[in-house]
Design an enzyme around this catalytic site. Structure first.
Site, PDB file in Angstrom:
ATOM      1  N   LYS A  76       0.738  -1.155  -0.142  1.00 56.82           N
ATOM      2  CA  LYS A  76       0.156  -0.075  -0.051  1.00 56.82           C
ATOM      3  C   LYS A  76       0.813   1.116   0.071  1.00 56.82           C
ATOM      4  CE  LYS A  76      -4.349  -1.413   1.864  1.00 56.82           C
ATOM      5  NZ  LYS A  76      -5.445  -1.204   2.808  1.00 56.82           N
ATOM      6  N   LYS A 110      -4.893  -8.916  -6.338  1.00 52.72           N
ATOM      7  CA  LYS A 110      -6.319  -9.233  -5.799  1.00 52.72           C
ATOM      8  C   LYS A 110      -7.321  -8.300  -6.276  1.00 52.72           C
ATOM      9  CE  LYS A 110      -6.538  -7.174  -1.659  1.00 52.72           C
ATOM     10  NZ  LYS A 110      -6.235  -6.795  -0.337  1.00 52.72           N
ATOM     11  N   LYS A 113     -11.423  -2.940  -3.697  1.00 49.16           N
ATOM     12  CA  LYS A 113     -12.470  -1.826  -3.789  1.00 49.16           C
ATOM     13  C   LYS A 113     -11.447  -0.523  -4.204  1.00 49.16           C
ATOM     14  CE  LYS A 113     -13.627  -2.452   0.984  1.00 49.16           C
ATOM     15  NZ  LYS A 113     -12.423  -2.906   1.766  1.00 49.16           N
TER      16      LYS A 113
HETATM   17  P1  TYM Z   1     -10.766  -5.215   3.990  1.00 47.09           P
HETATM   18  O1  TYM Z   1     -11.831  -4.001   4.041  1.00 47.09           O
HETATM   19  O2  TYM Z   1      -9.545  -4.946   3.060  1.00 47.09           O
HETATM   20  O3  TYM Z   1     -11.262  -6.489   3.375  1.00 47.09           O
HETATM   21  C1  TYM Z   1     -12.522  -7.182   4.192  1.00 47.09           C
HETATM   22  C2  TYM Z   1     -12.558  -8.692   4.065  1.00 47.09           C
HETATM   23  O4  TYM Z   1     -12.503  -9.031   2.677  1.00 47.09           O
HETATM   24  C3  TYM Z   1     -11.513  -9.919   2.273  1.00 47.09           C
HETATM   25  N1  TYM Z   1     -10.895  -9.641   0.859  1.00 47.09           N
HETATM   26  C4  TYM Z   1     -10.829 -10.686   0.305  1.00 47.09           C
HETATM   27  N2  TYM Z   1     -11.264 -11.798   0.291  1.00 47.09           N
HETATM   28  C5  TYM Z   1     -10.743 -12.571  -1.061  1.00 47.09           C
HETATM   29  N3  TYM Z   1     -10.464 -12.102  -2.315  1.00 47.09           N
HETATM   30  C6  TYM Z   1     -10.200 -10.757  -2.231  1.00 47.09           C
HETATM   31  N4  TYM Z   1      -9.922 -10.141  -3.448  1.00 47.09           N
HETATM   32  C7  TYM Z   1     -10.536 -10.079  -1.014  1.00 47.09           C
HETATM   33  N5  TYM Z   1     -10.310  -8.749  -0.855  1.00 47.09           N
HETATM   34  C8  TYM Z   1     -10.551  -8.363   0.492  1.00 47.09           C
HETATM   35  C9  TYM Z   1     -10.345  -9.508   3.396  1.00 47.09           C
HETATM   36  O5  TYM Z   1      -9.489 -10.548   3.611  1.00 47.09           O
HETATM   37  C10 TYM Z   1     -11.293  -9.088   4.550  1.00 47.09           C
HETATM   38  O6  TYM Z   1     -11.388 -10.206   5.442  1.00 47.09           O
HETATM   39  N6  TYM Z   1      -7.476  -5.111   7.796  1.00 47.09           N
HETATM   40  C11 TYM Z   1      -8.907  -5.478   7.259  1.00 47.09           C
HETATM   41  C12 TYM Z   1     -10.109  -4.981   7.967  1.00 47.09           C
HETATM   42  C13 TYM Z   1      -9.972  -5.129   9.474  1.00 47.09           C
HETATM   43  C14 TYM Z   1     -10.139  -6.709  10.168  1.00 47.09           C
HETATM   44  C15 TYM Z   1     -10.058  -6.368  11.638  1.00 47.09           C
HETATM   45  C16 TYM Z   1     -10.385  -7.908   9.885  1.00 47.09           C
HETATM   46  C17 TYM Z   1      -9.867  -4.390  10.638  1.00 47.09           C
HETATM   47  N7  TYM Z   1      -9.910  -4.946  11.602  1.00 47.09           N
HETATM   48  C18 TYM Z   1     -10.166  -7.335  12.749  1.00 47.09           C
HETATM   49  C19 TYM Z   1     -10.399  -8.808  10.848  1.00 47.09           C
HETATM   50  C20 TYM Z   1     -10.375  -8.545  12.093  1.00 47.09           C
HETATM   51  C21 TYM Z   1      -9.034  -5.215   5.877  1.00 47.09           C
HETATM   52  O7  TYM Z   1      -8.493  -4.129   5.414  1.00 47.09           O
HETATM   53  O8  TYM Z   1     -10.220  -5.862   5.256  1.00 47.09           O
END
Ligand code: TYM
Length: 333
Positions: free
Chosen positions: A111, A194, A197
């Site tokens: 990032k 990947k 969004k």
């Molecule tokens: P975020 O917002 O990027 O994504 C949310 C969830 O979606 C999953 N994900 C995917 N899974 C499969 N293929 C993809 N292309 C893909 N893109 C995203 C992510 O693995 C995630 O599960 N850091 C985290 C948010 C977070 C969090 C937490 C998660 C903050 N605190 C505590 C678990 C526990 C994040 O940026 O997710």
């Protein structure tokens, strides 16, 4: 009952990757676990977010989660910045986690890109806040996509060092819950990247709000190779785009890639893409419609989130107050 925590950033509309990799797996957990789900707006501002858009996207993300099947009667759904326990614990974790650990985080490297000096301090300590999100509830199961695996390992390292340094067994070990085929949904433009969004190209992803026509067009334009589909999974080797599309159809129709290839092996992508687009439209249209219905009454969504935050505080406040006491902070009352 085991306690589950997971979160999602409101940094855009949720994608098919978010849905298949995470959200869809959260829904059944509401019946088997004490489930806590969070829209993590504080994580989102580690990268620049337009304030008005952030407000809108936070509400929209909550509506998307409700439309996908999260039910406030069976889970706690709230917004991260409404529960201050997260940042209180994150500060303690900033002081527990070692810089060497943070330096190994691949997501920070991705990032921050080449202009690392210009990345926010928040982006660097992001995993500490994520560890705090989970540990503030003593949650032990965390359903996420594959890209979060390293952050969860760090969350366990932080808990271990806290327990060791303060001579307690206070924070439990976390078990990542990363589900098979769709744990990594890839970009429609590049099967090695990947689906995200925040990708600048909207053609790279399916948004949960896309209408039928947009979904079909994006799938028709998705990058592929000239060969027909193989009839066995081994034949997907070295064909990331083909593997991705097969994985998506498998996930959305609750099958294994083997089964999809048994049916579609030998087909060209023209035919296969038609089947995939139809399956996606059938699955996603009712969710988008429900999301639109919920967003017609934003006040109701906000009220649900406020109630969720009240319930979250009841759990997190005493846990974080105890962590502060263990650290030696003079009790505030
Ligand atoms: P975020 O917002 O990027 O994504 C949310 C969830 O979606 C999953 N994900 C995917 N899974 C499969 N293929 C993809 N292309 C893909 N893109 C995203 C992510 O693995 C995630 O599960 N850091 C985290 C948010 C977070 C969090 C937490 C998660 C903050 N605190 C505590 C678990 C526990 C994040 O940026 O997710």
């Amino acid at each position: 009952m085991q306690r589950v925590f997971s979160g999602i950033q409101p940094s855009g509309v949720p994608t098919l990757g978010n849905y298949l990799g995470a959200i869809r797996n959260w829904v059944p957990m509401q019946d088997t676990h004490e489930s806590i789900f969070c829209v993590v707006d504080q994580h989102a501002i580690t990268m620049w977010q337009d304030p008005k858009e952030l407000t809108r996207q936070t509400r929209e993300m909550a509506a998307a989660l409700l439309a996908c099947g999260l039910d406030p009667a069976r889970c706690i759904l709230f917004v991260q910045s409404h529960v201050h326990a997260h940042t209180r614990l994150a500060w303690i974790f900033n002081c527990v986690a070692r810089i060497g650990w943070l330096n190994r985080m691949t997501q920070f490297k991705d990032k921050a890109g080449k202009d690392r000096e210009n990345a926010s301090g928040g982006l660097y300590v992001y995993p500490n806040l994520m560890a705090a999100d989970i540990h503030a509830y003593h949650a032990t199961r965390v359903p996420v996509g594959d890209d979060q695996r390293q952050h969860l390992e760090l969350a366990n390292d932080i808990a271990g060092k806290f327990n060791h340094d303060y001579g307690v067994e206070f924070f439990p070990n976390i078990e990542p819950h990363i589900m098979g085929v769709a744990a990594r949904v890839m970009s429609l433009r590049d099967g090695t990247k990947k689906m995200s969004k925040s990708d600048p190209s909207d053609q790279s992803r399916i948004n949960m709000t896309d209408d039928a026509e947009t979904i079909s067009l994006k799938i028709r334009r998705a990058k592929t190779d000239p060969e027909p589909l193989p009839s066995e999974v081994a034949g997907l080797e070295g064909r990331p785009e083909a593997r991705n599309l097969v994985g998506i159809l498998a996930a959305i129709t609750d099958r294994m890639p083997e089964d999809v290839l048994r049916e579609h092996g030998g087909q060209g992508f023209g035919t296969f893409k038609g089947v995939l687009a139809d399956a996606l439209v059938a699955h996603l249209s009712p969710i988008a419609a429900e999301m639109r219905r919920l967003l017609d009454d934003p006040g109701a969504v906000d009220a649900l989130l406020r109630k969720g935050a009240d319930r979250a505080r009841e759990i997190a406040d005493p846990i974080v107050a105890r962590a502060e006491e263990l650290v030696g902070f003079l009790p505030p009352r």
